[in-house]
Design a protein around this motif. Structure first.
Motif, PDB file in Angstrom:
ATOM      1  N   ASP A  11      66.341  -5.541  31.195  1.00 46.82           N
ATOM      2  CA  ASP A  11      64.909  -5.911  31.270  1.00 46.82           C
ATOM      3  C   ASP A  11      64.224  -5.130  32.386  1.00 46.82           C
ATOM      4  O   ASP A  11      63.156  -4.548  32.218  1.00 46.82           O
ATOM      5  CB  ASP A  11      64.754  -7.418  31.587  1.00 46.82           C
ATOM      6  N   ARG A  12      64.872  -5.129  33.570  1.00 49.21           N
ATOM      7  CA  ARG A  12      64.281  -4.489  34.760  1.00 49.21           C
ATOM      8  C   ARG A  12      64.069  -2.997  34.537  1.00 49.21           C
ATOM      9  O   ARG A  12      63.050  -2.428  34.900  1.00 49.21           O
ATOM     10  CB  ARG A  12      65.203  -4.749  35.957  1.00 49.21           C
ATOM     11  N   LEU A  13      65.034  -2.373  33.879  1.00 48.10           N
ATOM     12  CA  LEU A  13      64.910  -0.928  33.606  1.00 48.10           C
ATOM     13  C   LEU A  13      63.790  -0.663  32.606  1.00 48.10           C
ATOM     14  O   LEU A  13      62.948   0.217  32.802  1.00 48.10           O
ATOM     15  CB  LEU A  13      66.231  -0.389  33.060  1.00 48.10           C
ATOM     16  N   LEU A  14      63.750  -1.452  31.542  1.00 48.98           N
ATOM     17  CA  LEU A  14      62.753  -1.195  30.486  1.00 48.98           C
ATOM     18  C   LEU A  14      61.347  -1.514  30.962  1.00 48.98           C
ATOM     19  O   LEU A  14      60.370  -0.987  30.438  1.00 48.98           O
ATOM     20  CB  LEU A  14      63.098  -2.007  29.223  1.00 48.98           C
ATOM     21  N   GLN A  15      61.247  -2.411  31.965  1.00 51.58           N
ATOM     22  CA  GLN A  15      59.922  -2.713  32.529  1.00 51.58           C
ATOM     23  C   GLN A  15      59.518  -1.696  33.590  1.00 51.58           C
ATOM     24  O   GLN A  15      58.477  -1.824  34.223  1.00 51.58           O
ATOM     25  CB  GLN A  15      59.934  -4.150  33.118  1.00 51.58           C
ATOM     26  N   GLY A  16      60.378  -0.704  33.823  1.00 52.72           N
ATOM     27  CA  GLY A  16      60.052   0.358  34.779  1.00 52.72           C
ATOM     28  C   GLY A  16      60.048  -0.086  36.222  1.00 52.72           C
ATOM     29  O   GLY A  16      59.406   0.538  37.081  1.00 52.72           O
ATOM     30  N   LYS A  17      60.780  -1.183  36.525  1.00 54.75           N
ATOM     31  CA  LYS A  17      60.760  -1.710  37.899  1.00 54.75           C
ATOM     32  C   LYS A  17      61.875  -1.145  38.773  1.00 54.75           C
ATOM     33  O   LYS A  17      61.898  -1.354  39.978  1.00 54.75           O
ATOM     34  CB  LYS A  17      60.929  -3.246  37.847  1.00 54.75           C
ATOM     35  N   ALA A  18      62.846  -0.476  38.165  1.00 52.25           N
ATOM     36  CA  ALA A  18      64.038  -0.076  38.920  1.00 52.25           C
ATOM     37  C   ALA A  18      63.850   1.252  39.637  1.00 52.25           C
ATOM     38  O   ALA A  18      63.130   2.142  39.167  1.00 52.25           O
ATOM     39  CB  ALA A  18      65.234   0.015  37.964  1.00 52.25           C
ATOM     40  N   GLU A  19      64.516   1.369  40.781  1.00 53.71           N
ATOM     41  CA  GLU A  19      64.627   2.660  41.485  1.00 53.71           C
ATOM     42  C   GLU A  19      65.537   3.568  40.639  1.00 53.71           C
ATOM     43  O   GLU A  19      66.194   3.077  39.716  1.00 53.71           O
ATOM     44  CB  GLU A  19      65.263   2.423  42.862  1.00 53.71           C
ATOM     45  N   PRO A  20      65.628   4.854  40.966  1.00 54.75           N
ATOM     46  CA  PRO A  20      66.503   5.742  40.183  1.00 54.75           C
ATOM     47  C   PRO A  20      67.951   5.276  40.112  1.00 54.75           C
ATOM     48  O   PRO A  20      68.636   5.482  39.120  1.00 54.75           O
ATOM     49  CB  PRO A  20      66.376   7.077  40.908  1.00 54.75           C
ATOM     50  N   ILE A  21      68.442   4.596  41.190  1.00 52.84           N
ATOM     51  CA  ILE A  21      69.805   4.029  41.136  1.00 52.84           C
ATOM     52  C   ILE A  21      69.799   2.743  41.963  1.00 52.84           C
ATOM     53  O   ILE A  21      69.279   2.728  43.077  1.00 52.84           O
ATOM     54  CB  ILE A  21      70.862   5.022  41.663  1.00 52.84           C
TER      55      ILE A  21
END
Ligand code: WQD
Length: 340
Positions: free
Chosen positions: A252-262
């Motif tokens: 969810d966090r990745l698809l919502q664009g909330k995550a840092e590169p790693i």
């Protein structure tokens, strides 16, 4: 309307199958990739029985770049990948390191190559607390220095994390969340999926349930001379369904664009239990007196480790919902189901 297509490598395996169920229940469309080297067909039947529908599965080896490329080209609009496919027995990795480096590191390299070729940029990676080696301080936080792990298995996970970090630093489009599991235990409450150790189990809990079921003669506790309250090793046993849910939150966090590169997260309960306490929890949950003895230490074992889960709780909203006894009961119910 699906929230997106998620490739789940190793999706017919223990943690993978539980995550596939949680992904569907969260509105995603999982696509399994598995070579069935460490699981059985019945895992797919169990998933279908829980969900009331089957899940697409490609029977290929993740180290096979051309086969992986074909799947990624066939399956249009892949929103993300959860990469479980790996061998994970600490003791076995000490005896067969090259088997572990080829499969665990080779499969990630092949996957990343194909992801970049097909513009798939979101990855949740199945990492492990074994990257911490023998920690100097407990509980371990994500800032605990990652050092030479205490086993080739743990080192393959550290190398994979280094690959993802170097990729992030290089400015790649690929964004990754590495979940550092502690000790996954238990089974789905339906008892339709669970841990399927092929042959003699390496891990504690399936050995406990097989001993209780009379399949194994006796459990051997690997050492009781460690610097712990009862001399046996300490681990952080986390219910596999809680762990599976953490993957859904991460995707969810990745698809919502909330995550840092790693990003890295400890996924555990935050509580450590000794092997003897785990046995007592099983006996209390199942009502069965377990036949065990104490034997020598096992090579590669870390004396004690358990998680500080503050970061996963605060950032991912991760919480464990099951006690060790509940996890043990779910493992026992799964073992009983296997006997039918
Ligand atoms: C647990 C404890 C053994 C079997 C696991 C996963 C690994 C990683 C970390 C995710 C140890 C003792 C075991 C037996 C025993 N998780 N034991 N008798 O080694 O902590 O590794 O967690 O990545 O993938 O495998 O788990 O279940 O093998 O051992 O006394 O017959 O139980 O010594 O203290 P381990 P385990």
């Amino acid at each position: 309307m699906s929230k997106g297509k998620i490739v789940v490598t190793g999706g017919a395996g223990y943690i993978g199958s539980h995550t596939v169920v949680e992904l569907v229940e969260a509105g995603y469309e999982p696509i399994i990739i598995d070579n069935f080297s460490n699981t059985e067909e019945r895992s797919l039947e169990g998933i279908a029985s829980i969900l009331g529908r089957s899940v697409t599965c490609h029977r290929i080896d993740c180290t096979d770049v051309s086969a992986m490329r074909t799947v990624f080209q066939q399956e249009q609009n892949i929103a993300g990948v959860i990469h479980f496919a790996a061998f994970k027995a600490v003791g076995e990795s000490v005896a067969e390191p090259m088997k572990y480096y080829h499969n665990n590191v080779g499969s990630l390299v092949a996957l990343l190559q194909v992801m970049q070729e097909t513009n798939v940029t979101n990855l949740v990676f199945s990492s492990s607390c074994t990257v911490y080696g023998i920690p100097e301080q407990l509980p371990v936080t994500e800032e605990t220095p990652v050092q030479k792990a205490n086993s080739p298995y743990g080192n393959t996970k550290k190398v994979c994390e280094d690959i993802l970090t170097d990729l992030a630093v290089s400015g790649s489009e690929v964004r990754s969340i590495a979940l550092r599991y502690f000790n996954p235990v238990g089974a789905h409450p339906s008892a339709k999926i669970g841990e399927l150790p092929l042959g003699v189990p390496n891990n504690l809990v399936p050995f406990i349930t097989q001993t209780a079921a009379g399949i194994r003669e006796q459990l051997t506790i690997f050492g009781e001379d460690y610097d712990t309250p009862d001399g046996t090793c300490i681990r952080d046993y986390v219910h596999v369904v809680d762990l599976a849910k953490a993957h859904v939150v991460a995707i969810d966090r990745l698809l919502q664009g909330k995550a840092e590169p790693i990003e890295f997260y400890n996924i555990g309960t935050g509580t450590g239990n000794t092997v003897l306490e785990a046995i007592k929890a099983f006996e209390s949950a199942s009502g069965i007196q377990l036949n065990y003895k104490v034997g020598p230490r096992r090579a590669g074992d870390v004396p004690k480790i358990y998680a500080d889960v503050t970061k996963a709780t605060e950032v991912l909203g991760f919480r464990t919902t099951s006690t060790l006894e509940e996890a043990m009961l779910s493992a026992w119910n799964w073992q009983l189901q296997l006997q039918k």
